[in-house]
Design an enzyme around this catalytic site. Sequence first.
Site, PDB file in Angstrom:
ATOM      1  N   CYS A  15       0.818  -1.216   0.000  1.00 24.16           N
ATOM      2  CA  CYS A  15       0.000   0.000   0.000  1.00 24.16           C
ATOM      3  C   CYS A  15       0.848   1.261   0.000  1.00 24.16           C
ATOM      4  CB  CYS A  15      -0.909   0.016   1.229  1.00 24.16           C
ATOM      5  SG  CYS A  15      -1.858  -1.482   1.513  1.00 24.16           S
ATOM      6  N   ASP A  18      -2.650  -3.832   7.473  1.00 29.74           N
ATOM      7  CA  ASP A  18      -3.770  -4.619   7.981  1.00 29.74           C
ATOM      8  C   ASP A  18      -3.783  -6.022   7.386  1.00 29.74           C
ATOM      9  OD1 ASP A  18      -4.358  -2.271   9.183  1.00 29.74           O
ATOM     10  OD2 ASP A  18      -6.449  -2.194   8.575  1.00 29.74           O
ATOM     11  N   CYS A  72      -2.208   2.640   3.279  1.00 26.46           N
ATOM     12  CA  CYS A  72      -2.976   1.613   3.977  1.00 26.46           C
ATOM     13  C   CYS A  72      -4.092   2.237   4.827  1.00 26.46           C
ATOM     14  CB  CYS A  72      -2.051   0.740   4.828  1.00 26.46           C
ATOM     15  SG  CYS A  72      -2.722  -0.902   5.193  1.00 26.46           S
ATOM     16  N   ASP A  73      -5.013   1.390   5.272  1.00 29.69           N
ATOM     17  CA  ASP A  73      -6.298   1.834   5.813  1.00 29.69           C
ATOM     18  C   ASP A  73      -6.246   2.976   6.824  1.00 29.69           C
ATOM     19  OD1 ASP A  73      -7.006  -0.349   4.338  1.00 29.69           O
ATOM     20  OD2 ASP A  73      -8.020  -1.410   5.949  1.00 29.69           O
ATOM     21  N   LYS A  74      -5.391   2.855   7.855  1.00 32.87           N
ATOM     22  CA  LYS A  74      -5.430   3.825   8.949  1.00 32.87           C
ATOM     23  C   LYS A  74      -4.678   5.113   8.615  1.00 32.87           C
ATOM     24  CE  LYS A  74      -7.672   0.610  10.850  1.00 32.87           C
ATOM     25  NZ  LYS A  74      -7.455  -0.366   9.783  1.00 32.87           N
ATOM     26  N   CYS A  97      -5.358  -2.378  -1.159  1.00 30.08           N
ATOM     27  CA  CYS A  97      -6.236  -3.486  -1.548  1.00 30.08           C
ATOM     28  C   CYS A  97      -7.354  -3.005  -2.470  1.00 30.08           C
ATOM     29  CB  CYS A  97      -6.798  -4.159  -0.314  1.00 30.08           C
ATOM     30  SG  CYS A  97      -5.508  -4.882   0.736  1.00 30.08           S
ATOM     31  N   GLU A 143      -9.573  -6.210  13.477  1.00 34.96           N
ATOM     32  CA  GLU A 143     -10.435  -6.645  12.381  1.00 34.96           C
ATOM     33  C   GLU A 143     -10.434  -8.169  12.291  1.00 34.96           C
ATOM     34  OE1 GLU A 143      -9.935  -2.880   9.305  1.00 34.96           O
ATOM     35  OE2 GLU A 143      -9.024  -4.805   8.828  1.00 34.96           O
ATOM     36  N   SER A 162     -12.870  -6.143   8.481  1.00 36.86           N
ATOM     37  CA  SER A 162     -12.188  -5.539   7.346  1.00 36.86           C
ATOM     38  C   SER A 162     -13.213  -5.058   6.333  1.00 36.86           C
ATOM     39  CB  SER A 162     -11.269  -6.577   6.704  1.00 36.86           C
ATOM     40  OG  SER A 162     -10.896  -6.186   5.398  1.00 36.86           O
TER      41      SER A 162
END
Length: 568
Positions: A52, A84, A125-127, A197, A448, A474
């Site tokens: 990511c 993640d 990435c997500d966070k 992702c 998650e 997730s």
Amino acid sequence: MNPDLRIKSKEISEDSKRAPNRAMLRAVGFKDEDFKKPMIGIASTWSEVTPCNIHIDALAVAAKEGVQASGGAGLIFNTITVSDGISMGTAGMRYSLPSREVIADSIETVVGGENLDAFVAIGGCDKNMPGCLIAMARAEVPSVFVYGGTIKPGNLNGKDIDIVSVFEGVGQFNQGAIDEQELKKIECNACPGAGSCGGMYTANTMASAIEAMGMSMPGSSSNPAETEHKREDCHKAGEAVFNLLQKGIYPKDIMTKKAFENAITVVMALGGSTNAVLHLLAIAKAIGVDLNLDDFIRIQKRVPHIADLKPSGRYVMQDLHQAGGVQAVMKLLLQEGLLHGDCLTVTGNTLEENLRNAEGLVEGQTVIYPLSKALRKDGPLVVLRGNLAPSGAVAKVSGLKMTSLTGPAKVFDSEEEATDAVLKDQILAGDVLIIRYEGPKGGPGMPEMLSISGILVGKGLGKEVALLTDGRFSGGTHGLVVGHIAPEAQSGGPIAFVKNGDSITVDSENGELTLHVAAEELEERRKSWSPPPLFKKGVLGKYAHTVSCASAGAVTDDFTEEKEAVRL
């Protein structure tokens, strides 16, 4: 001594006092002319620990070039990231949500400590994304966010696959549907390069929400990672932040209540991740906007789900990019009266002005449905309440045929125990699988649970078992799953008192989560209950002792209000 020979002391000017500061900056390349320019930071989340973020170092340079070309003095600095996908299903996942706070704290610290005049933040990435936006809200200087972009889809046997395919492959292998060689092929082909992702999972969800909120450049959220478009996004962001500084436009001018409503609208239309609820609540808290679960309920009822995107649909973010991108979806939603067009954005123009000359959806595309033929007439992110979740819970119901279930509880106090039971075929169709003590405090870190939900899908139980937790899921999770149950078990929420065999009803259509146990019996169970000790070491210890309820965004700087207020 002759008085005339004495050296007279001089009053030190403010400019002279800055000489030590300038000396330090000269060492990193500043020249005389740079001290006359605004200092603009580039917060990079570059890292080699995840695809990511592997490419963000070059994107940070592009943003700095945009700053320099506009007349600013650019300074790149870094913050952390947690993958993640790599930490999923391990003890490392407990660090994922806390990393959002570490990212926010570290960016705020550098911007404040170095007295930066403005900054660009680039996340993957997500966070990274909510972490960057929380920092922008706190730092109170002009700022622009850039998403590092989505990964290309993997391909196996002529079909697109991604990281979720691997988790589901583990369940298929356990069930005997595929052999170890086939699982290895899925593993080796799922992630072909840089980028986050690929489905409408949390990273792409938050990138879309941030563009809708007006905090990133128009069209940037759906531009893939490994394209020239993404480099251009960063260069333009560097120019834009200088423009914001000149015009005196701050995050509080952009991140208004209407802007958050636009973000929620786009998330609902695209079928985004349940994590968007948690993150948007946290960002709103940081900027001082009154946002709560009732706002999500209100918008969910009026916004249709129109995107055929994974995890429940067929397509990935790159397909959406080719179909016209998030900007084209927003243009459609604005035309249908579902967005506030008068919201200010980082271009210095309103959302309506940005979209006026934007291209619409590509003719013949099949990723986005017309509103008249929506996949759902309302949004797929549903808030549930009931005696099992007095403060609320969140479910994603896109693609579900079974939207309600009443069944016996199978209760586990950790994801590891529950996963072991699933792999040993102890969870049967019709069961309500409860995983508790995985909330913000109890986890700690609210991990998650893509691993166990993916295994359930792989074993053919994704549509036959309800999975409930005070932890999270997730963005890649699908099935009848309910997360963010609040109050959490650690805080004495009703989920702590569920026993094996208790009957539970999950009704996502009516937004209800009911434990069929009398209130008197629950009170008796409460009297004999005591919470497990909180984690007391390091980052997770600090997090467990300061974090708020999930229904309040799981923030760590809420010092003024009761953190675990129960909605009765």
